[in-house]
Design an enzyme around this catalytic site. Structure first.
Site, PDB file in Angstrom:
ATOM      1  N   GLN A  90       0.842  -1.202   0.000  1.00 50.64           N
ATOM      2  CA  GLN A  90       0.000   0.000   0.000  1.00 50.64           C
ATOM      3  C   GLN A  90       0.872   1.245   0.000  1.00 50.64           C
ATOM      4  O   GLN A  90       1.731   1.424   0.874  1.00 50.64           O
ATOM      5  CB  GLN A  90      -0.930   0.017   1.233  1.00 50.64           C
ATOM      6  CG  GLN A  90      -1.917   1.182   1.184  1.00 50.64           C
ATOM      7  CD  GLN A  90      -2.934   1.159   2.320  1.00 50.64           C
ATOM      8  OE1 GLN A  90      -2.832   0.367   3.255  1.00 50.64           O
ATOM      9  NE2 GLN A  90      -3.907   2.053   2.238  1.00 50.64           N
ATOM     10  N   HIS A  96      -8.531   1.557  -1.101  1.00 46.76           N
ATOM     11  CA  HIS A  96      -8.893   1.403  -2.513  1.00 46.76           C
ATOM     12  C   HIS A  96      -8.803  -0.054  -2.910  1.00 46.76           C
ATOM     13  O   HIS A  96      -7.973  -0.805  -2.397  1.00 46.76           O
ATOM     14  CB  HIS A  96      -7.990   2.257  -3.409  1.00 46.76           C
ATOM     15  CG  HIS A  96      -6.526   2.076  -3.161  1.00 46.76           C
ATOM     16  ND1 HIS A  96      -5.858   2.656  -2.100  1.00 46.76           N
ATOM     17  CD2 HIS A  96      -5.595   1.354  -3.828  1.00 46.76           C
ATOM     18  CE1 HIS A  96      -4.591   2.318  -2.131  1.00 46.76           C
ATOM     19  NE2 HIS A  96      -4.402   1.518  -3.168  1.00 46.76           N
TER      20      HIS A  96
HETATM   21  P1  DGP Z   1      -1.338   0.923  -3.635  1.00 46.76           P
HETATM   22  O1  DGP Z   1       0.074   0.580  -3.928  1.00 46.76           O
HETATM   23  O2  DGP Z   1      -2.202  -0.334  -3.376  1.00 46.76           O
HETATM   24  O3  DGP Z   1      -1.481   1.963  -2.560  1.00 46.76           O
HETATM   25  O4  DGP Z   1      -1.923   1.521  -4.987  1.00 46.76           O
HETATM   26  C1  DGP Z   1      -1.930   2.875  -5.275  1.00 46.76           C
HETATM   27  C2  DGP Z   1      -2.184   3.009  -6.751  1.00 46.76           C
HETATM   28  O5  DGP Z   1      -2.645   4.326  -6.999  1.00 46.76           O
HETATM   29  C3  DGP Z   1      -0.970   2.804  -7.630  1.00 46.76           C
HETATM   30  O6  DGP Z   1      -1.199   1.695  -8.493  1.00 46.76           O
HETATM   31  C4  DGP Z   1      -0.847   4.074  -8.440  1.00 46.76           C
HETATM   32  C5  DGP Z   1      -2.170   4.741  -8.246  1.00 46.76           C
HETATM   33  N1  DGP Z   1      -2.141   6.194  -8.195  1.00 46.76           N
HETATM   34  C6  DGP Z   1      -1.414   6.964  -7.351  1.00 46.76           C
HETATM   35  N2  DGP Z   1      -1.655   8.270  -7.562  1.00 46.76           N
HETATM   36  C7  DGP Z   1      -2.589   8.318  -8.544  1.00 46.76           C
HETATM   37  C8  DGP Z   1      -3.254   9.389  -9.214  1.00 46.76           C
HETATM   38  O7  DGP Z   1      -3.045  10.575  -8.931  1.00 46.76           O
HETATM   39  N3  DGP Z   1      -4.144   9.053 -10.180  1.00 46.76           N
HETATM   40  C9  DGP Z   1      -4.416   7.748 -10.513  1.00 46.76           C
HETATM   41  N4  DGP Z   1      -5.314   7.538 -11.477  1.00 46.76           N
HETATM   42  N5  DGP Z   1      -3.810   6.712  -9.905  1.00 46.76           N
HETATM   43  C10 DGP Z   1      -2.907   7.000  -8.946  1.00 46.76           C
END
Ligand code: DGP
Length: 110
Positions: A90, A96
């Site tokens: 995470q 999420h």
């Molecule tokens: P986790 O590692 O499980 O916390 O996943 C976080 C995810 O969020 C990672 O795959 C990248 C995504 N992410 C981070 N910042 C943003 C953003 O600003 N926009 C979008 N669409 N995704 C994001």
């Protein structure tokens, strides 16, 4: 929460195309996709992680939102992942659900 990126996305402060939205959650495409289709399902209310999630009804509705988002993205087969804590991968501390599909998945995950 002003400093939380997913609160800002869910609240509309950062313009984002939602694949699905309802009263509890929004779903949008991951910025760093790990599969041909990679969605994030995010509750509108700030909850840091599954560990802090005390609303069991909301958790059920998030799973339903993941199913609806997957269907809207054209997925019939997919994986739903909730990374909980840094050691589990995470990076964003707003609960999420990852919805991954469009390719064959390996098991066990890394
Ligand atoms: P986790 O590692 O499980 O916390 O996943 C976080 C995810 O969020 C990672 O795959 C990248 C995504 N992410 C981070 N910042 C943003 C953003 O600003 N926009 C979008 N669409 N995704 C994001």
């Amino acid at each position: 929460m002003e400093s939380c990126i997913f609160c800002r996305i869910a609240g509309g402060a950062i313009p984002t195309a939602f694949v699905h939205e309802d009263g509890d959650a929004v779903a949008f495409r991951d910025i760093q996709p790990q599969a041909p289709v990679h969605l994030l399902v995010v509750p509108r209310r700030h909850v840091a992680s599954l560990r802090e999630a005390d609303d069991e009804a909301l958790l059920g509705r998030l799973l339903a939102a993941a199913r609806q988002a997957a269907a809207k993205a054209g997925l019939e087969q997919y994986r739903v992942v909730i990374n909980t804590g840094a050691d589990a991968g995470q990076a964003v501390f707003h609960l999420h659900l990852h919805v991954l599909g469009g390719r064959r998945m390996a098991w066990p995950p890394g």
